[in-house]
Design a protein around this motif. Structure first.
Motif, PDB file in Angstrom:
ATOM      1  N   TYR A  66     -12.096  -1.252   0.496  1.00 16.88           N
ATOM      2  CA  TYR A  66     -10.981  -0.972   1.409  1.00 16.88           C
ATOM      3  C   TYR A  66     -10.297   0.347   1.044  1.00 16.88           C
ATOM      4  O   TYR A  66      -9.922   1.122   1.923  1.00 16.88           O
ATOM      5  CB  TYR A  66      -9.963  -2.111   1.386  1.00 16.88           C
ATOM      6  CG  TYR A  66     -10.468  -3.414   1.951  1.00 16.88           C
ATOM      7  CD1 TYR A  66     -11.415  -3.446   2.964  1.00 16.88           C
ATOM      8  CD2 TYR A  66      -9.997  -4.625   1.473  1.00 16.88           C
ATOM      9  CE1 TYR A  66     -11.872  -4.642   3.484  1.00 16.88           C
ATOM     10  CE2 TYR A  66     -10.440  -5.824   1.988  1.00 16.88           C
ATOM     11  CZ  TYR A  66     -11.376  -5.825   2.992  1.00 16.88           C
ATOM     12  OH  TYR A  66     -11.818  -7.009   3.510  1.00 16.88           O
TER      13      TYR A  66
ATOM     14  N   GLY B 299      -6.230   2.538   9.898  1.00 17.41           N
ATOM     15  CA  GLY B 299      -7.075   1.896   8.900  1.00 17.41           C
ATOM     16  C   GLY B 299      -6.630   0.517   8.472  1.00 17.41           C
ATOM     17  O   GLY B 299      -7.473  -0.375   8.274  1.00 17.41           O
ATOM     18  N   ILE B 300      -5.335   0.299   8.317  1.00 16.25           N
ATOM     19  CA  ILE B 300      -4.852  -0.985   7.811  1.00 16.25           C
ATOM     20  C   ILE B 300      -5.163  -2.139   8.767  1.00 16.25           C
ATOM     21  O   ILE B 300      -5.595  -3.202   8.306  1.00 16.25           O
ATOM     22  CB  ILE B 300      -3.361  -0.892   7.431  1.00 16.25           C
ATOM     23  CG1 ILE B 300      -3.245  -0.038   6.173  1.00 16.25           C
ATOM     24  CG2 ILE B 300      -2.755  -2.273   7.205  1.00 16.25           C
ATOM     25  CD1 ILE B 300      -1.840   0.219   5.708  1.00 16.25           C
TER      26      ILE B 300
ATOM     27  N   MET C 168      -3.128   5.520   8.166  1.00 17.01           N
ATOM     28  CA  MET C 168      -2.813   4.171   7.707  1.00 17.01           C
ATOM     29  C   MET C 168      -2.609   3.217   8.890  1.00 17.01           C
ATOM     30  O   MET C 168      -2.989   2.049   8.828  1.00 17.01           O
ATOM     31  CB  MET C 168      -1.565   4.166   6.818  1.00 17.01           C
ATOM     32  CG  MET C 168      -1.751   4.858   5.483  1.00 17.01           C
ATOM     33  SD  MET C 168      -3.060   4.173   4.481  1.00 17.01           S
ATOM     34  CE  MET C 168      -4.177   5.534   4.376  1.00 17.01           C
TER      35      MET C 168
ATOM     36  N   LEU D  45     -10.009   3.595   3.518  1.00 20.05           N
ATOM     37  CA  LEU D  45      -8.748   4.257   3.879  1.00 20.05           C
ATOM     38  C   LEU D  45      -8.727   5.709   3.408  1.00 20.05           C
ATOM     39  O   LEU D  45      -8.202   6.590   4.098  1.00 20.05           O
ATOM     40  CB  LEU D  45      -7.566   3.482   3.288  1.00 20.05           C
ATOM     41  CG  LEU D  45      -7.327   2.095   3.878  1.00 20.05           C
ATOM     42  CD1 LEU D  45      -6.248   1.373   3.096  1.00 20.05           C
ATOM     43  CD2 LEU D  45      -6.976   2.176   5.340  1.00 20.05           C
TER      44      LEU D  45
END
Length: 178
Positions: free
Chosen positions: A59, A141-142, A138, A63
């Motif tokens: 992960y 991606g999150i 972010m 990111l």
């Protein structure tokens, strides 16, 4: 007699086996049959926490790649600062692997150091006026990471959830399932 075949040195064999295991891990990471909808909210929360712990390195790399690719077109200074900071963090992790019993490296917790590196990256993004890129990457991606963590089921269950125990009072905790 004479050996005409190529012989690999032990170091090369170790590198090849590591590359094979990494390739297997990457294929397990996104195997289509490993995804399923959790049965309820509790199962989804447990699965999410388990996957966040198990796949945390993947992960982070995901990111990082999103952030780096968003910086490529216009923010070269921010990209260079990000890459320099990541090299320092990678060097720290390599030192931890090389010297696991070092009292100096053991004194400082690895999570604290990584949080400090994250703060340095955020400050660098603000100074180089790339905070907008950080926030957008972010924001993209999150949710992808969380969706993967929620829907990724265990490999040994082949896409199915384990059957819940009906009555917890009658369960013998020391017996193994057949």
């Amino acid at each position: 007699m004479a050996g005409y075949g190529a012989k690999l040195r032990p170091a090369a064999t170790a590198i090849l086996s590591r590359a094979r295991s990494t390739g297997k891990a990457i294929t397990r990471f996104a195997r289509p049959r490993s995804f399923s909808v959790p049965s309820d909210a509790d199962a989804g929360a447990i699965r999410t926490v388990r996957n966040l712990i198990h796949f945390r390195h993947y992960y982070i790399v995901f990111l990082y790649i999103i952030l780096l690719s968003s910086l490529i077109p216009r923010r070269h200074a921010a990209m260079l600062c990000l890459m320099a900071t990541s090299k320092v963090a990678a060097s720290y992790v390599a030192l931890l692997k090389a010297f696991p019993n070092s009292p100096v490296l053991r004194f400082v917790d690895q999570r604290i150091v990584m949080v400090l590196f994250l703060m340095v990256i955020v400050v660098q993004m603000v100074i180089t006026r790339a905070a907008k890129h950080l926030m957008i990457s972010m924001a993209v991606g999150i949710p992808i990471v969380l969706a993967h963590a929620v829907f990724r089921a265990r490999d040994d269950l082949a896409g199915e959830e384990a059957e819940p125990i009906a009555d917890k009072k009658d369960v013998d905790l020391e017996s193994q399932p057949e």
